[in-house]
Design a protein around this motif. Sequence first.
Motif, PDB file in Angstrom:
ATOM      1  N   CYS A 159       0.851  -1.177   0.000  1.00 23.53           N
ATOM      2  CA  CYS A 159       0.000   0.000   0.000  1.00 23.53           C
ATOM      3  C   CYS A 159       0.892   1.234   0.000  1.00 23.53           C
ATOM      4  CB  CYS A 159      -0.870   0.019   1.254  1.00 23.53           C
ATOM      5  SG  CYS A 159      -2.435  -0.811   1.022  1.00 23.53           S
ATOM      6  N   ASN A 160       0.276   2.369  -0.309  1.00 26.99           N
ATOM      7  CA  ASN A 160       1.037   3.603  -0.373  1.00 26.99           C
ATOM      8  C   ASN A 160       1.447   4.036   1.035  1.00 26.99           C
ATOM      9  OD1 ASN A 160       2.191   5.795  -1.494  1.00 26.99           O
ATOM     10  ND2 ASN A 160       0.376   6.409  -2.630  1.00 26.99           N
ATOM     11  N   GLN A 161       2.547   4.732   1.153  1.00 27.34           N
ATOM     12  CA  GLN A 161       2.902   5.306   2.441  1.00 27.34           C
ATOM     13  C   GLN A 161       3.565   6.652   2.209  1.00 27.34           C
ATOM     14  OE1 GLN A 161       5.798   2.955   4.537  1.00 27.34           O
ATOM     15  NE2 GLN A 161       7.504   3.878   3.454  1.00 27.34           N
ATOM     16  N   ILE A 162       3.560   7.488   3.253  1.00 30.79           N
ATOM     17  CA  ILE A 162       4.343   8.713   3.177  1.00 30.79           C
ATOM     18  C   ILE A 162       5.384   8.666   4.283  1.00 30.79           C
ATOM     19  CG2 ILE A 162       2.603  10.133   2.094  1.00 30.79           C
ATOM     20  CD1 ILE A 162       1.858  11.248   4.702  1.00 30.79           C
ATOM     21  N   ARG A 163       6.479   9.323   4.028  1.00 27.92           N
ATOM     22  CA  ARG A 163       7.587   9.256   4.978  1.00 27.92           C
ATOM     23  C   ARG A 163       8.098  10.664   5.167  1.00 27.92           C
ATOM     24  NH1 ARG A 163      13.205   8.771   5.317  1.00 27.92           N
ATOM     25  NH2 ARG A 163      13.978   6.942   6.415  1.00 27.92           N
ATOM     26  N   PHE A 164       8.280  11.084   6.389  1.00 32.36           N
ATOM     27  CA  PHE A 164       8.728  12.449   6.579  1.00 32.36           C
ATOM     28  C   PHE A 164       9.635  12.585   7.788  1.00 32.36           C
ATOM     29  CE2 PHE A 164       5.532  13.062   9.860  1.00 32.36           C
ATOM     30  CZ  PHE A 164       4.527  12.223   9.459  1.00 32.36           C
ATOM     31  N   GLY A 165      10.538  13.519   7.677  1.00 34.95           N
ATOM     32  CA  GLY A 165      11.464  13.843   8.755  1.00 34.95           C
ATOM     33  C   GLY A 165      11.577  15.352   8.846  1.00 34.95           C
ATOM     34  N   PRO A 166      12.578  15.866   9.553  1.00 34.75           N
ATOM     35  CA  PRO A 166      12.710  17.324   9.676  1.00 34.75           C
ATOM     36  C   PRO A 166      12.883  18.022   8.329  1.00 34.75           C
ATOM     37  CG  PRO A 166      14.218  16.213  11.158  1.00 34.75           C
ATOM     38  CD  PRO A 166      13.579  15.152  10.340  1.00 34.75           C
ATOM     39  N   TYR A 167      13.553  17.342   7.371  1.00 35.66           N
ATOM     40  CA  TYR A 167      13.780  17.948   6.069  1.00 35.66           C
ATOM     41  C   TYR A 167      12.460  18.275   5.387  1.00 35.66           C
ATOM     42  CZ  TYR A 167      16.103  18.510   1.574  1.00 35.66           C
ATOM     43  OH  TYR A 167      16.583  19.003   0.417  1.00 35.66           O
ATOM     44  N   GLU A 168      11.568  17.272   5.350  1.00 43.71           N
ATOM     45  CA  GLU A 168      10.264  17.521   4.745  1.00 43.71           C
ATOM     46  C   GLU A 168       9.485  18.552   5.541  1.00 43.71           C
ATOM     47  OE1 GLU A 168      11.479  14.545   5.227  1.00 43.71           O
ATOM     48  OE2 GLU A 168      11.448  13.470   3.340  1.00 43.71           O
TER      49      GLU A 168
ATOM     50  N   PRO B  80      20.802  31.700  11.355  1.00 39.72           N
ATOM     51  CA  PRO B  80      20.514  30.543  10.516  1.00 39.72           C
ATOM     52  C   PRO B  80      20.804  29.216  11.172  1.00 39.72           C
ATOM     53  CG  PRO B  80      22.617  31.425   9.937  1.00 39.72           C
ATOM     54  CD  PRO B  80      22.112  32.285  11.038  1.00 39.72           C
ATOM     55  N   SER B  81      21.484  29.216  12.333  1.00 43.37           N
ATOM     56  CA  SER B  81      22.019  27.925  12.785  1.00 43.37           C
ATOM     57  C   SER B  81      20.944  26.904  13.089  1.00 43.37           C
ATOM     58  CB  SER B  81      22.937  28.107  13.988  1.00 43.37           C
ATOM     59  OG  SER B  81      22.491  29.162  14.772  1.00 43.37           O
ATOM     60  N   SER B  82      19.785  27.361  13.612  1.00 42.72           N
ATOM     61  CA  SER B  82      18.765  26.361  13.929  1.00 42.72           C
ATOM     62  C   SER B  82      18.219  25.718  12.658  1.00 42.72           C
ATOM     63  CB  SER B  82      17.639  26.975  14.742  1.00 42.72           C
ATOM     64  OG  SER B  82      17.319  28.242  14.248  1.00 42.72           O
ATOM     65  N   ILE B  83      17.977  26.561  11.637  1.00 41.41           N
ATOM     66  CA  ILE B  83      17.456  26.000  10.386  1.00 41.41           C
ATOM     67  C   ILE B  83      18.488  25.067   9.766  1.00 41.41           C
ATOM     68  CG2 ILE B  83      16.552  26.560   8.122  1.00 41.41           C
ATOM     69  CD1 ILE B  83      14.768  27.829   9.848  1.00 41.41           C
ATOM     70  N   ILE B  84      19.770  25.499   9.794  1.00 41.33           N
ATOM     71  CA  ILE B  84      20.793  24.656   9.177  1.00 41.33           C
ATOM     72  C   ILE B  84      20.886  23.315   9.901  1.00 41.33           C
ATOM     73  CG2 ILE B  84      23.249  24.451   8.714  1.00 41.33           C
ATOM     74  CD1 ILE B  84      23.374  27.345   8.198  1.00 41.33           C
ATOM     75  N   SER B  85      20.784  23.346  11.245  1.00 43.88           N
ATOM     76  CA  SER B  85      20.909  22.056  11.935  1.00 43.88           C
ATOM     77  C   SER B  85      19.692  21.182  11.667  1.00 43.88           C
ATOM     78  CB  SER B  85      21.111  22.262  13.426  1.00 43.88           C
ATOM     79  OG  SER B  85      20.033  22.972  13.961  1.00 43.88           O
ATOM     80  N   LEU B  86      18.505  21.820  11.515  1.00 45.23           N
ATOM     81  CA  LEU B  86      17.322  21.035  11.148  1.00 45.23           C
ATOM     82  C   LEU B  86      17.519  20.372   9.795  1.00 45.23           C
ATOM     83  CD1 LEU B  86      14.158  23.102  12.075  1.00 45.23           C
ATOM     84  CD2 LEU B  86      14.723  20.816  12.825  1.00 45.23           C
ATOM     85  N   ILE B  87      18.044  21.160   8.840  1.00 48.53           N
ATOM     86  CA  ILE B  87      18.243  20.611   7.500  1.00 48.53           C
ATOM     87  C   ILE B  87      19.253  19.467   7.546  1.00 48.53           C
ATOM     88  CG2 ILE B  87      19.065  21.098   5.186  1.00 48.53           C
ATOM     89  CD1 ILE B  87      18.082  23.880   5.454  1.00 48.53           C
ATOM     90  N   GLU B  88      20.330  19.678   8.292  1.00 50.26           N
ATOM     91  CA  GLU B  88      21.342  18.614   8.360  1.00 50.26           C
ATOM     92  C   GLU B  88      20.782  17.352   8.988  1.00 50.26           C
ATOM     93  OE1 GLU B  88      24.440  20.504  10.462  1.00 50.26           O
ATOM     94  OE2 GLU B  88      25.433  21.218   8.650  1.00 50.26           O
ATOM     95  N   GLN B  89      20.001  17.562  10.055  1.00 46.38           N
ATOM     96  CA  GLN B  89      19.395  16.401  10.700  1.00 46.38           C
ATOM     97  C   GLN B  89      18.488  15.678   9.727  1.00 46.38           C
ATOM     98  OE1 GLN B  89      16.848  17.517  13.894  1.00 46.38           O
ATOM     99  NE2 GLN B  89      17.027  15.571  14.936  1.00 46.38           N
TER     100      GLN B  89
END
Lengths: 484, 501, 127
Positions: B70-79, B486-495
């Motif tokens: 079946c279909n699924q969606i997958r998401f993390g901090p990047y999404e 920017p550091s919080s956004i950058i760390s979110l993106i890296e995570q």
Amino acid sequence: MSSWVLIIIFIIPLLSGLLMSIFKPKDRLMKIISYTSVILTSILVWFSIFLIQDEGFVILKIVEKYQISLRFDNAGKIFAGMVSLLWPLALMYSYGYMKHDERRGIYNNFYVMTYGVVLGLCFSENLLTMFIFYEMLTFITLPLIIHPMTSEAKRAGRIYLYYSLSGSSLSLVGMIMMTTSLGTNSFNLAFEMSQSASTLYQIGFVFCFLGFGVKSAIFPLHYWLPTAGVAPTPTTALLHAVAVVKAGVFALIRITYYLGGASLLQGTWIQYFMMMVASFTILFGSIKALKEQHLKRRFAYSTISNLSYIVLAISFMSRLGLVSAFLHLVIHSITKICLFFCCGEIIENSSAKYVYELNGIGKKMPLTMISFTLASCSITGIPLFAGFVSKYYLIKAGLSLANVFSYIGVGCLIVSALLTAVYSLSIPFVSFVNKPNEKNQQIIDKANENSKEMLAPIITFSLLCLVLGVGSSFLVSLFMNLFM
Amino acid sequence: MSFIINLPLFTVILGLVAVVLTSFLNGKISKIINIVVEITAIVFGILVTIYTSKNGYVEYQLGHLAAPFCNQIRFGPYEGVLAIMIPLVMLLSLLAGDSHAKRDIVPNKIHSFYTLLDLALVALIAIVYTDDIFTGFVFLEISTLSSVGLTMIKNHGRQIAAALRYMIINLLGSGLFLLGCIFIYGETGYLSMTYIQGKITEIFASNQSVVGLTIAFTLISIGLSVKSGLFPFYFWMGDTYGENTTTASSVLSGLISKGYIILLIKFIYRTFGINNVLQTSLLDVLFILGALGMIFGSITAIRQKVINKMVSYSSAAQIGYVFLGIGLGEVGLVAATFHILTHALCKPLLFSTSNRLIDASGKRKKFANLKGTGYADKIAGIGFTIGSLSMVGCPLLAGFISKYLFVTESIMDMSTTTGKVKAIITIIALVVSTLLNTIYYLRTVMTIFNTNREETFELKRNKYDPMFVISTICFIALIFALGMFPSSIISLIEQGIALLG
Amino acid sequence: MEELFSHYMEAIAILLFAIGFSILLFNKNLIKKIMGLNIMDSGMYLLLASIGYIDGLKAPIGGASESADASLFVNPIPAGLVLTGIVVSVSVTAIMLALTIRLYARYHTLNLDEIFEKIHKNEDKGE
């Protein structure tokens, strides 16, 4: 506590300029506000020079290893001290010069705000903070250059912008390389470092040298400086003899002596490259100045040449080199601002623009031309004048380094001094000795010395050239104590 | 809170409900529905990001059976970060272009405009969250349809022709993309990205022929690159973005083209697996095309005589930056994603302010006619200046952090020859494109603040438009925030990137 | 060569795709472009269907008495994908036809190049 004082110091001019552009006060009020903020700031700067300890503090952490922080160390104190003495007088001069200009309000506001930015540059604790203020300096001086709004001025502004921003992207790349290689970009005076420089550091240094070299007007990145001569004289004088270009060489001092340390690059091809570029620019500037008949452009080329004196001193990468670099930074600023102010007064009050139009003007503008003579002696390097002191220590530093390139550099210095004598002393000569001819009779008739606001700073600075020359030992021993 | 994992699906469903409602309700109510949906989507996105940054990625099945049945969606901090950006930018663009929308669109059709915006929102959010290649294809097509609709919303003949040309190019891209998907399905037998990656790794590890997979990678990359405007496929940008109403231009250039790039990133990292892609030379090709796009996009922008088209073609250069980042591999993805955020904030600001400046000059768009408009409409002038400074890379603004990230990441991998060459090309391309950006942006800034006007027509003072002022202030605040903190956004993106594949 | 003939369905599918793609890209007439789009899509459906097809097995529709054994049926997923693709293709075709009608009403030609010429002529007259 000291942190707040530093922030307040550079915020005062920025804020007052901003408020004045929003509320647009009339002439008298504008002058009062501007004088108050500038003089107050200068007083605070001088208090801080004596009272503030040499410690840094962080304002804003952007990312790992890159933060905005302030610190008032010896190098910053010298630059800030000099700038804070010159700015109030320059402001007075600009009121005299721009008396008839319709849009002098905007000009005044940006003039005041630039002071804040330059002080911020002096207070920078690391390369990122200095880079930020450096960029702001480009943008905040742009309206001053394009002020006349003629197509010439706009072209000059565009060229200034293109050169500066290309330089800034080079410096950005260099800054990142140097920080990655060193692990930090805080400024610490260092002469001996244990390790040798990695390739990444060296390449980064070259990028930074080229990037900051735009404002230091090294050949071939100098083109914006003579082109910016179309700006009103207070701009050319303060910004392009004192603030902007000195910020460029100040940045070069920082990256050479305060990051990896001077000994890191001694003896490498980079040092020889710097010396060659500086020597060439010294000669180039002096020769072009000789050929140039337009008053302000002549001294723009002279500035290019003198800036490379400082670059040469920096490239010696020794303690004596650092001392002589700072000496010339301070002394040349005072001398050059005096020369430009004289040129500006001549242009404003007599509409003469070229050297050949100045025959016999000495009778109508005696005080100006006497000051001009004093300043010219200083820039040539005649003993008893201030310029001699800095040149003497420069040559001494070069000779003590004792390698081929430094001898070439010293040789270029001496040749340039001779050329300087010709191009600078010839002006007061023709103005006193020659008689006016039919071609410039109109100009001579118009010439006058009626603007006190312009005359007072000129006389002050020229006397300062003499005083610093005679009483030079005080300044020299102060700098020696700071750096040796 | 396990309720939060339902939120991505709710966002999509909410959007679809809004699409249905706005298709028959009138203009005012449609706008309110739209704004409500977007604010809800922003809130949901923030909750999802916070939840996943603490608890790791979530796989959420959409049917009775687990993937791959079946279909699924997958998401993390990047999404999550992307899912905040999309409705936020759309909301601000909507506010910025509100008065222009009322003026440009036929009044009884304005509710369809909001339908199209909602459709675009749904499609983009679904692309961000999807974990299935065919679902990706379907929502890709939906976003194409909505973007074509947005292109021709102004109903002039020129727009319709531009829409048709844009549609043809998009369909060419979709065709290639679908062909690539079919190849992947044929080779691996799965449609779910996680399982496809497993199978592809197997195929690469064994000694079977990988020609089919390489062709599939290539087709998908070309298809998505054509649609997003990578060099040399960017010539449609001027007409499509340039002649349009403010909100449409902002959404098209700021969000929809990014949707295609996001899908490409998902394909490279989740479907193919970055290790497999590194065994082909796909990333190197994208890198070179990105670098060329940076330079040639700027050159094309310099040659434009009309301010709208100039801003449109500079999008081509910015998309080149993003592809440069993608081409640098895993380290470059942070820079690429950050640049997606930066561009999504700056470009709508530039479009909305330049359209106001055009209004101030009485609808004349050529540069010579824009002299002094910065004083006629001060907020627009300041907004345009800040947007331009960010594009050029002035410190304290978001564009500076982008450039910093590009340089830092390109010099991280200096051990191999390829790494060194890429670092050199990045630096050269960055320096040259900064100079080019300066030329056309700051030249325009100087023109709009020029007081020396010889033209005969008078400048109008624009009517005070509170929505525009609010959105401009928000954009400027966000650009400064991204530039200074920017550091919080950058760390979110890296995570998020670490959890991506 | 052998491979090409034994996999003739895929080969023809790609051929159809290529033909449709080049018509969509190069032909000047708008209606023919739309036709090319549909040919391209048909090629893709053929490709999909041929992937799922296994010789000798039945269509995946179960009667009351049939057991649910997977090995008796053709792969049903590609068929589902084809259906989705057809839906997408139909909506795209509809929009393109609507645009074509609008353009024809305005410019009285179906030739895309001519339309752009007329637009640029009008533009040069404007600001």
